[in-house]
Design a protein around this motif. Structure first.
Motif, mmCIF file in Angstrom:
data_model
loop_
_atom_site.group_PDB
_atom_site.id
_atom_site.type_symbol
_atom_site.label_atom_id
_atom_site.label_comp_id
_atom_site.label_asym_id
_atom_site.label_seq_id
_atom_site.Cartn_x
_atom_site.Cartn_y
_atom_site.Cartn_z
ATOM 1 N N MET A 300 0.832 -1.209 0.000
ATOM 2 C CA MET A 300 0.000 0.000 0.000
ATOM 3 C C MET A 300 0.863 1.254 0.000
ATOM 4 O O MET A 300 0.567 2.234 -0.681
ATOM 5 C CB MET A 300 -0.931 -0.007 1.215
ATOM 6 N N GLY A 301 1.960 1.225 0.786
ATOM 7 C CA GLY A 301 2.843 2.380 0.812
ATOM 8 C C GLY A 301 3.503 2.636 -0.530
ATOM 9 O O GLY A 301 3.656 3.797 -0.959
ATOM 10 N N LEU A 302 3.907 1.576 -1.223
ATOM 11 C CA LEU A 302 4.505 1.745 -2.556
ATOM 12 C C LEU A 302 3.483 2.319 -3.540
ATOM 13 O O LEU A 302 3.818 3.178 -4.369
ATOM 14 C CB LEU A 302 5.031 0.403 -3.055
ATOM 15 N N LEU A 303 2.239 1.847 -3.440
ATOM 16 C CA LEU A 303 1.192 2.395 -4.302
ATOM 17 C C LEU A 303 0.947 3.880 -4.002
ATOM 18 O O LEU A 303 0.726 4.678 -4.916
ATOM 19 C CB LEU A 303 -0.099 1.603 -4.137
ATOM 20 N N ASP A 304 0.964 4.243 -2.721
ATOM 21 C CA ASP A 304 0.827 5.654 -2.354
ATOM 22 C C ASP A 304 1.928 6.490 -3.006
ATOM 23 O O ASP A 304 1.677 7.564 -3.558
ATOM 24 C CB ASP A 304 0.930 5.832 -0.839
ATOM 25 N N ALA A 305 3.169 6.007 -2.889
ATOM 26 C CA ALA A 305 4.301 6.750 -3.437
ATOM 27 C C ALA A 305 4.147 6.942 -4.935
ATOM 28 O O ALA A 305 4.405 8.041 -5.474
ATOM 29 C CB ALA A 305 5.607 6.019 -3.124
ATOM 30 N N PHE A 306 3.722 5.886 -5.630
ATOM 31 C CA PHE A 306 3.539 6.003 -7.071
ATOM 32 C C PHE A 306 2.444 7.010 -7.413
ATOM 33 O O PHE A 306 2.611 7.868 -8.284
ATOM 34 C CB PHE A 306 3.200 4.648 -7.685
ATOM 35 N N ALA A 307 1.285 6.905 -6.730
ATOM 36 C CA ALA A 307 0.169 7.803 -7.028
ATOM 37 C C ALA A 307 0.548 9.256 -6.754
ATOM 38 O O ALA A 307 0.252 10.152 -7.560
ATOM 39 C CB ALA A 307 -1.055 7.407 -6.207
ATOM 40 N N LEU A 308 1.210 9.508 -5.624
ATOM 41 C CA LEU A 308 1.589 10.881 -5.290
ATOM 42 C C LEU A 308 2.541 11.462 -6.332
ATOM 43 O O LEU A 308 2.333 12.582 -6.829
ATOM 44 C CB LEU A 308 2.245 10.918 -3.908
ATOM 45 N N THR A 309 3.581 10.735 -6.669
ATOM 46 C CA THR A 309 4.572 11.277 -7.602
ATOM 47 C C THR A 309 3.987 11.426 -9.006
ATOM 48 O O THR A 309 4.350 12.359 -9.733
ATOM 49 C CB THR A 309 5.827 10.394 -7.641
ATOM 50 N N ARG A 310 3.077 10.543 -9.379
ATOM 51 C CA ARG A 310 2.440 10.688 -10.697
ATOM 52 C C ARG A 310 1.596 11.955 -10.755
ATOM 53 O O ARG A 310 1.630 12.689 -11.755
ATOM 54 C CB ARG A 310 1.589 9.458 -11.012
ATOM 55 N N TRP A 311 0.851 12.241 -9.686
ATOM 56 C CA TRP A 311 0.037 13.456 -9.682
ATOM 57 C C TRP A 311 0.905 14.712 -9.627
ATOM 58 O O TRP A 311 0.560 15.733 -10.227
ATOM 59 C CB TRP A 311 -0.962 13.416 -8.531
ATOM 60 N N LEU A 312 2.022 14.644 -8.931
ATOM 61 C CA LEU A 312 2.922 15.805 -8.925
ATOM 62 C C LEU A 312 3.511 16.049 -10.309
ATOM 63 O O LEU A 312 3.787 17.203 -10.681
ATOM 64 C CB LEU A 312 4.045 15.583 -7.906
ATOM 65 N N ALA A 313 3.714 14.991 -11.075
ATOM 66 C CA ALA A 313 4.261 15.143 -12.416
ATOM 67 C C ALA A 313 3.217 15.667 -13.407
ATOM 68 O O ALA A 313 3.552 16.426 -14.326
ATOM 69 C CB ALA A 313 4.817 13.807 -12.911
ATOM 70 N N ARG A 314 1.968 15.276 -13.220
ATOM 71 C CA ARG A 314 0.944 15.646 -14.216
ATOM 72 C C ARG A 314 0.248 16.961 -13.894
ATOM 73 O O ARG A 314 -0.338 17.576 -14.781
ATOM 74 C CB ARG A 314 -0.092 14.530 -14.328
ATOM 75 N N GLU A 315 0.286 17.405 -12.634
ATOM 76 C CA GLU A 315 -0.473 18.581 -12.217
ATOM 77 C C GLU A 315 0.462 19.601 -11.564
ATOM 78 O O GLU A 315 0.932 19.387 -10.442
ATOM 79 C CB GLU A 315 -1.572 18.157 -11.243
ATOM 80 N N PRO A 316 0.790 20.722 -12.247
ATOM 81 C CA PRO A 316 1.734 21.683 -11.669
ATOM 82 C C PRO A 316 1.205 22.395 -10.429
ATOM 83 O O PRO A 316 1.992 22.862 -9.598
ATOM 84 C CB PRO A 316 1.978 22.667 -12.821
ATOM 85 N N GLY A 317 -0.101 22.501 -10.285
ATOM 86 C CA GLY A 317 -0.651 23.121 -9.085
ATOM 87 C C GLY A 317 -0.589 22.154 -7.922
ATOM 88 O O GLY A 317 -1.196 21.075 -7.966
ATOM 89 N N LEU A 318 0.152 22.499 -6.845
ATOM 90 C CA LEU A 318 0.389 21.563 -5.750
ATOM 91 C C LEU A 318 -0.901 21.116 -5.089
ATOM 92 O O LEU A 318 -1.099 19.916 -4.830
ATOM 93 C CB LEU A 318 1.329 22.194 -4.717
ATOM 94 N N ASP A 319 -1.796 22.053 -4.784
ATOM 95 C CA ASP A 319 -3.038 21.669 -4.110
ATOM 96 C C ASP A 319 -3.859 20.702 -4.949
ATOM 97 O O ASP A 319 -4.434 19.735 -4.431
ATOM 98 C CB ASP A 319 -3.870 22.915 -3.789
#
Length: 390
Positions: A300-319
């Motif tokens: 679950m933690g690895l999946l969290d890390a992947f999801a978070l970093t993918r969203w940071l890469a695709r969405e420049p707005g942090l919030d």
């Protein structure tokens, strides 16, 4: 590109995987670890197909597999009559893939080496207790400069979130032991139960860096408040009880000569309703923890890390990126938190009703035509399949 300088709190699998993905995106990453030397904590575990999909994305699966032991199935039986209670096979998955039994030291080495190669910085001996708008404060009261984002991967008792998991009465004693060989199945997690109050398990975990020979993780279910009484009673009465339930464990028990070889793991249940804040993302056990009955924690933690970093890469707005991360993980996490919470009393609890249902009813249900694939999907983490598609 979004946040350029990111702090990751905690050098466990979730934190290291997240730091590595962020660094490969071209961001400057600093990992803060409370121990004076970053290293693994805990014994072996199972990397499920979900966690392996994240390692595939990182290009690290082969490096981890070189240490690990492929696991084909999970097998459990009742101690007194030998009745088969659990027999789950990864070959029953719609897309079959073996799990891996892994020692934490092996996964740590692979992730840590990759982080160093990617330029991730490490500051050790600093326990972070607060995060405020990107500024971290450690236990000594020393504040850091402001980061664009803080990722809290510091575990179930994170001092940053302040969340206190609801303690579960049962924990487990864990030990790393030499692989005992026959009659144990090197491709299976094997368990023996006496009701729901006694559970013994042997998981093959391959090898570990700087260790000789193949290893296994041995565990014994124990109420957390009985730990000190267990120590006072000495090893021999306990070994006699284990042997009476599972005689084949005698060679394993012979390798345990000091109670300090066994570590008590205490479990708790909690889920943050909102795993993010102002310049803060929370992943892994800091965001959600539960009993290990379904073996999902690291995955679950690895999946969290992947999801978070993918969203940071695709969405420049942090919030927006943090909201996207929380939304992507919400339903899968909710399902498995509920399943873990519901299944745990059948394997770790007082009383006789639930284990009777497990042994006499669930075992029969598990042999129905639809059940093998459903059970395999459940333990592999692939219900509401969250695996990276790239």
């Amino acid at each position: 590109m979004g946040p350029a300088h990111i702090a990751v709190v905690g050098a466990g699998p979730s934190g290291l995987a997240c730091a590595l993905m962020l660094a490969r995106q071209g961001r400057r990453v600093t990992v803060f670890e409370r121990f004076h030397e970053a290293g693994p904590v805990g014994a072996g575990f199972m990397l499920q197909p979900t966690g392996l999909a994240v390692l595939d994305h990182l290009g690290l699966t082969q490096a981890v597999a070189a240490f690990a032991q492929p696991i084909d199935h999970i097998f459990g039986r009742e101690a007194r009559r030998g009745r088969i209670v659990l027999d789950i096979r990864y070959s029953d998955l719609k897309r079959p893939r073996q799990a891996l039994g892994v020692h934490r030291a092996a996964l740590f080495k692979v992730l840590h080496d990759a982080c160093l190669a990617a330029g991730v910085g490490f500051e050790t001996g600093r326990e972070m207790v607060a995060a405020d708008r990107g500024v971290l404060t450690d236990a000594a009261g020393v504040r850091t400069p402001a980061f664009d984002l803080v990722v809290d991967a510091s575990g179930a008792r994170s001092r940053i979130t302040g969340a206190l998991p609801r303690p579960l009465s049962f924990g487990a004693l864990w030990a790393t032991v030499p692989w005992p060989g026959d009659p144990f199945d090197e491709t299976a997690l094997q368990q023996v139960y006496r009701g729901a109050a006694k559970m013994i398990g042997v998981l093959p975990v391959g090898s570990a860096p700087h260790a000789k020979g193949r290893l296994a993780t041995f565990f014994w279910s124990l109420k957390s408040d009985q730990y000190y009484d267990w120590r006072l009673a000495g090893l021999e009465p306990w070994k006699e009880e284990v042997r009476s339930l599972w005689p084949e464990t005698a060679p394993v028990l012979d390798t345990i000569t000091d109670p300090d070889q066994l570590t008590l793991a205490r479990y708790g249940h909690h889920t943050l309703s909102r795993p993010h804040g102002d310049r803060l993302a929370v992943i892994g056990d800091a965001a959600h923890s539960t009993s290990p009955q379904l073996g999902q924690g690291v995955n679950m933690g690895l999946l969290d890390a992947f999801a978070l970093t993918r969203w940071l890469a695709r969405e420049p707005g942090l919030d927006w990126a943090l909201e996207g991360y929380a939304r992507e993980r919400r339903w899968h996490l909710s399902l498995y938190q509920a399943l873990s919470y519901g299944f745990t009393p059948f394997y770790q609890a007082d009383g006789g009703l639930l284990p009777w249902v497990r042994d006499h009813i669930l075992g029969k249900v598990a042999r129905l035509p639809f059940a093998p694939r459903l059970l395999a999907a459940t333990v592999s983490g692939t219900l509401l399949d969250p695996r990276p598609k790239d």
